[in-house]
Write an enzyme that holds these catalytic residues in place. Structure first.
Site, short mmCIF file in Angstrom:
data_model
loop_
_atom_site.label_atom_id
_atom_site.label_comp_id
_atom_site.label_asym_id
_atom_site.label_seq_id
_atom_site.Cartn_x
_atom_site.Cartn_y
_atom_site.Cartn_z
N SER A 29 -3.07 -7.94 2.61
CA SER A 29 -3.38 -7.76 4.03
C SER A 29 -3.92 -9.03 4.66
CB SER A 29 -4.40 -6.62 4.21
OG SER A 29 -3.82 -5.39 3.87
N ARG A 85 -1.81 -6.13 -8.42
CA ARG A 85 -0.75 -7.08 -8.12
C ARG A 85 -0.64 -8.15 -9.19
NH1 ARG A 85 -3.00 -8.17 -2.23
NH2 ARG A 85 -4.66 -8.68 -3.65
N LYS A 127 -16.51 -7.44 5.56
CA LYS A 127 -15.17 -8.01 5.62
C LYS A 127 -14.73 -8.34 7.05
CE LYS A 127 -12.89 -6.60 1.39
NZ LYS A 127 -11.70 -6.00 0.83
N HIS A 163 0.84 -1.20 0.00
CA HIS A 163 0.00 0.00 0.00
C HIS A 163 0.87 1.25 0.00
CE1 HIS A 163 -3.14 -2.60 2.22
NE2 HIS A 163 -3.62 -2.37 1.00
#
Length: 163
Positions: free
Chosen positions: A133, A95, A41, A17
């Site tokens: 994460s 990514r 989440k 990040h």
């Protein structure tokens, strides 16, 4: 003034990040880090903790880049958040190819909602492409070493959560 919005949950903020934030700061005069309030989440860190980590980490980047970087919690549509903060750009990190497929759909929906806001993709640096994460939290939960993926202050917060 060119304003960019970099949204995410940042649970926790990672070196990946921070790499995207550092590079995004070179493209705008003001960078808003949109901290998503995503109850589905079930984040490990509270909204307040995530905002605090972002503010701590981004204070250093503001000094280095000269770009104002601020955290902004949001729970509405991303395009509405962009309009709320006056952003002309939404910045997204990629990514892998799988990220692009999802992001491609999001761009189409956001442009249908408001075609005045552009989306810009920044590829993760090769050294950060594997960082997620979710995986960082799993490694920390199992007492693994996350120092390659997060800053020392974030690592300490993860240790405290799983102590």
């Amino acid at each position: 003034m060119r304003i960019g919005l970099y949204p995410g949950t940042f649970d926790p903020i990672t070196l990946g990040h921070l790499d995207i934030i550092r590079r995004a700061a070179m493209l705008v005069d003001r960078l808003v880090i949109g901290v998503a309030i995503n109850r589905d989440k079930g984040p490990l860190f509270s909204l307040e903790e995530r905002v605090e980590m972002i503010e701590e980490e981004c204070a250093k980047l503001t000094e280095q880049t000269g770009t104002e970087i601020v955290a902004h919690p949001f729970e509405n549509l991303l395009i509405d958040c962009a309009n709320d903060v006056g952003a002309q750009l939404i910045l997204r990190g990629l990514r892998a190819v799988a990220d692009f497929e999802y992001e491609f759909q999001m761009v189409g929906m956001n442009r249908a909602l408001d075609n005045k806001v552009e989306t810009v993709f920044l590829m993760a640096d090769a050294s950060h492409q594997a960082i997620a994460s979710k995986l960082v939290k799993e490694i920390a939960r199992l007492n693994g070493d996350v120092s390659k993926f997060v800053t020392p202050p974030v690592r300490e917060r993860l240790r405290a959560k799983f102590a």
